[in-house]
Design an enzyme around this catalytic site. Structure first.
Site, PDB file in Angstrom:
ATOM      1  N   ALA B 166      33.437  45.613  45.633  1.00 55.56           N
ATOM      2  CA  ALA B 166      32.273  45.044  44.945  1.00 55.56           C
ATOM      3  C   ALA B 166      31.428  44.189  45.889  1.00 55.56           C
ATOM      4  CB  ALA B 166      32.718  44.216  43.748  1.00 55.56           C
ATOM      5  N   ASP B 167      32.058  43.541  46.849  1.00 60.92           N
ATOM      6  CA  ASP B 167      31.301  42.742  47.818  1.00 60.92           C
ATOM      7  C   ASP B 167      30.471  43.619  48.744  1.00 60.92           C
ATOM      8  OD1 ASP B 167      33.600  39.941  48.392  1.00 60.92           O
ATOM      9  OD2 ASP B 167      32.035  40.284  46.892  1.00 60.92           O
TER      10      ASP B 167
END
Lengths: 415, 411
Positions: B166-167
């Site tokens: 997700a980062d």
């Protein structure tokens, strides 16, 4: 001055021809949902991706592929056989009107048809051509075939996923394709910015394998920088599968009474321990060693999470997540995407979008914007096109071909 | 135009920290934007990592950027930041939603300093909504959005927590947002405010399982290594010779199945009715996988991949970090790894740029900065402060660089 809402979109007036298959179809959606005039170009009879499920009511149908619907919002649709001479001519007419062309053909294929970047650049020097391929336009493996799982495997997404005693497993969703499509859109935007200064287009060469390599966080870094990683002291040169233990050692899945919960020891350690201790379940976490050597927590994470798992099993997920977030500790529900619809946070932020499907007499809830612009909002301007839906509009009205011409082209299988 | 970055002339004030934000601004810096990383006191433990060397996890994310050290708790520091904002195009941060308003740097106040500023916030849950004060990291977003639950084998638990995908997605989603806002400003002269909730960016990447639910009411399940979109079999990971060595093979059509059979030397089972059609192969996938693995287990994953690719079947080694960095000939040939050398002669590499612009390729313009390394360039040359002023501010702790004893690790 602040931007007034609802004024012209970011990419209004920017025409994008989208030839990309599953490898890069998200790229032009990203541009279209921000206002670009995207024309999806499919072979006569429709793109093969219309055969990808899931389908409406689970009945396969080329106009009811939810895959095609999702990835082709905000695009108009024409059909075209680029292999034929007449088709090539029509493509050149389209290119003359276009700012961007996105494609994912095998390297060299368009060149073989006389429709490669050099040829199209001579025709329209301002054209930006974005090519999304498995391995890029050059190199010893440029002719290798790539599917999403192959991309995830070669790029490093898979090796670290799963339990130590299980085979590697890929990330849910088509994340190799997604990453490459985003980088392709980014590259296209950069080329548009460069064109503002130079007046000239250029070729954007996107490799899916490289896109995955750029999206694996610690995998390459652990090897490139041994001993210089945050997290456990012995992060290790080769990042390995650790089940649900995050590589930072700070997160782990657990079973609550009613479902899975993500636990963490990030945040204030004493607050976390006091919480467990108040229920008599802190075990040896009260040992001051965890405070005197902060890196010990990373090193002993498996033990810490074992203690926490026993405690978590006595609670509901809501008790755990609410309790943790109140204490500024990043626990979270581990949920299915189906539960997102009920998430008030997303509802209030307007994340869900209704899109009309008049041919089916219904409207459908789609996932919404990855970003909220206050001046030029993201929006799905139209549902995915039907096969050849805009042939008349694009070829007839916009390019000026007569109805007779269109009819004979259709009969000849060119459109 | 060779050598000039596509984003030449774009100035970004970069308050981002941890991973998603710096990942985003690195994408911009690689393409020639002037990204000024603002470090403030107290220096977080995470930032400690990049202060002492240029080649490490944070250094990789800081390449091509400038670094200034500034005390935001000091009114004079805040004043300098405002002056910087007045000469910049973009301000970007990924703090929780209270931080910028506390400094008087919410969007409305920023437009008083610079009416055309582009302000991109990348808070985990965004700046509005009942969960806006949630503490989030990559794993939290993956848990909330469905990535954690949907990753893994159906017969085992969810495992979507190995790293913060997700980062990385937040990084490229953020870069796209900045570029879109920049384009609009180029055309119209107007900036705007982008509230990017990384949670929403992550949800947008779930793909078709979401529509499958809203249209068909189908609850998504873990699929293991099955194909999500195009029906396929065989489509899995297969154990090969060696310790923890695997290759994936994906066969989508009858033509590929025939080619696949040829590679295996057409053992009798390849021609059996139970595998004769794609539908049959999918129905009997478990048995098929077992038979395929009897063949792959005798070979190295490289051999499996090369034989399959030679026959036109998509296959790939499940590469680990060493495979990718040290042994992948395609990445090497394309110059994917970015190499650099410090003034002291230390050599190192950065993760590369996965898209190549033919006329204005992204490249390494400067190594990752040490903390505050460009204080005199930014405060002196860009803002026009005199050497005396800069020295005074440094002595009084408004500006700082490197580490001193007041920066003790927090974690």
């Amino acid at each position: 001055m602040t931007q007034e809402a609802g004024q012209d979109s970011v990419l209004a007036g920017c025409r994008v021809l989208d030839f990309a298959d599953e490898k890069g179809v998200l790229c032009a959606k990203l541009l279209g949902d921000m206002g670009a005039d995207v024309i999806k170009v499919e072979p006569p009879g429709g793109d093969h991706t219309r055969g990808f499920g899931p389908f409406v009511d689970n009945v396969p149908h080329p106009e009811r592929s939810l895959y095609f619907w999702h990835y082709n919002t905000s695009k108009r649709g024409v059909t075209l056989s680029i292999e034929s001479t007449a088709g090539g001519d029509l493509l050149r007419k389209l290119v003359a009107t276009a700012d961007v062309l996105v494609e994912s053909y095998p390297p060299g294929y368009l060149d073989s048809l006389g429709l490669g970047y050099q040829a199209l650049h001579r025709l329209n020097p301002a054209l930006i051509m974005t090519s999304i391929t498995g391995f890029g336009q050059t190199g010893p493996r440029r002719d290798y075939k790539l599917s999403d799982i192959v991309g995830q495997a070669l790029g490093g997404m898979m090796y670290v996923n799963g339990d130590p005693d299980s085979p590697p497993v890929c990330w849910a969703g088509l994340q190799a394709y997604h990453s490459a499509s985003y980088y392709a859109a980014i590259g296209t935007m950069c080329a548009l910015m460069a064109r503002d200064l130079s007046g000239s287009g250029q070729h954007v060469d996107v490799s899916i394998e490289e896109s995955v390599c750029s999206a694996v966080e610690h995998v390459n870094s652990a090897y490139l920088y041994p001993g210089r990683m945050p997290g456990p002291r012995d992060a290790g040169r080769i990042a390995r599968r650790q089940g649900t233990l995050h590589w930072s050692a700070g997160f782990h899945n657990a079973r609550a009474k009613d479902g899975y919960v993500l636990m963490s020891w990030f945040g204030d350690w004493d607050t976390l321990v006091a919480w467990l201790e108040s229920e008599g379940m802190a075990a040896d976490l009260t040992d001051p060693k965890y405070n005197t050597d902060p890196r010990l927590r990373a090193d002993e994470a498996p033990h810490i999470f074992e203690v926490m798992a026993e405690w978590a099993a006595t609670h509901t997920s809501q008790e755990l997540v609410d309790g943790a977030q109140l204490r500024r500790i990043p626990f979270a529900y581990i949920r299915a995407p189906s539960e997102l619809l009920a998430e008030h946070h997303l509802q209030e932020r307007g994340f869900f979008h209704q899109v009309e499907h008049p041919e089916l007499g219904r409207s459908v809830v789609y996932p919404g914007a990855p970003y909220k612009f206050n001046g030029t909002p993201w929006r799905i301007s139209r549902r995915a096109p039907l096969i050849g839906e805009h042939n008349s509009e694009v070829y007839g009205k916009e390019l000026g071909l007569s109805q007779d011409n269109l009819a004979s082209l259709a009969e000849a299988g060119v459109i | 135009m060779e050598g000039i970055g596509a984003l030449q002339g774009v100035r970004v004030i970069d308050f981002t920290w941890v991973v998603a934000g710096p990942c985003c601004t690195a994408i911009l810096a690689d393409q020639g934007a002037e990204v000024i990383k603002v470090e403030r006191r107290p220096v977080t433990a995470i930032q400690q990592a990049y202060m002492r060397q240029r080649f490490d996890f944070m250094g990789n994310l800081s390449r091509n950027k400038y670094s200034v050290g500034l005390n935001m708790a000091d009114a004079r520091g805040l004043e300098v930041i405002k002056r910087l904002i007045s000469i910049s195009d973009v301000v970007i941060e990924n703090f929780s939603s209270r931080v910028m308003p506390n400094w008087g740097l919410d969007y409305e106040n920023m437009t008083k300093i610079n009416p055309d500023i582009i302000y991109v916030s990348m808070a985990g849950m965004g700046h509005t909504g009942p969960l806006k004060d949630y503490v989030t990291y990559g794993p939290t977003l993956q848990a909330l959005s469905g990535f954690n639950l949907l990753t893994g084998f159906p017969e085992r638990g969810p495992v979507g927590n190995s790293y913060s995908y997700a980062d990385m997605a937040g990084g490229y989603t953020g870069a796209m947002a900045v570029l879109l806002a920049l384009r609009h400003k180029r055309k119209t002269g107007r900036g705007q405010y982008v509230d990017l909730a990384q949670f929403e960016g992550t949800c947008a990447l779930i793909g078709t399982p979401f529509l499958n639910y809203t249209v068909n009411g189908t609850i998504p399940q873990r699929l293991g290594n099955q194909s999500l979109n195009a029906p396929a079999a065989c489509h899995n990971v297969y154990r090969c010779q060696g310790e923890d060595r695997w290759c994936v093979i994906s066969v989508f059509s009858d033509a590929e199945w025939d080619a696949f059979g040829n590679v295996l030397g057409n053992p009798s089972w390849v021609k059996e009715a139970r595998f004769a059609t794609l539908a049959n192969r999918i129905a009997n996938a478990g048995e098929l996988d077992r038979l395929v693995e009897e063949w792959t287990i005798e070979r190295s994953p490289e051999e499996v991949m090369e034989l399959m690719q030679g026959a036109g079947v998509a296959a790939g080694v499940v590469q680990n970090g060493e495979d990718i960095v040290a042994r992948d000939p395609q990445l090497q040939a394309r110059g994917y790894w970015i190499e650099g050398t410090t003034a002291e002669g230390e050599k190192g590499s950065y993760v590369g740029i996965p898209f190549k612009l033919s006329e204005n390729p992204g490249r390494l313009r400067r190594l990752a900065p040490l903390l505050g390394e460009q204080n005199s360039h930014v405060f002196g040359e860009l803002l026009g402060m005199s050497e005396l002023e800069v020295a005074k501010y440094t002595e009084e702790g408004v500006f700082f660089s490197g580490l001193d004893s007041s920066d003790e690790p927090e974690l």
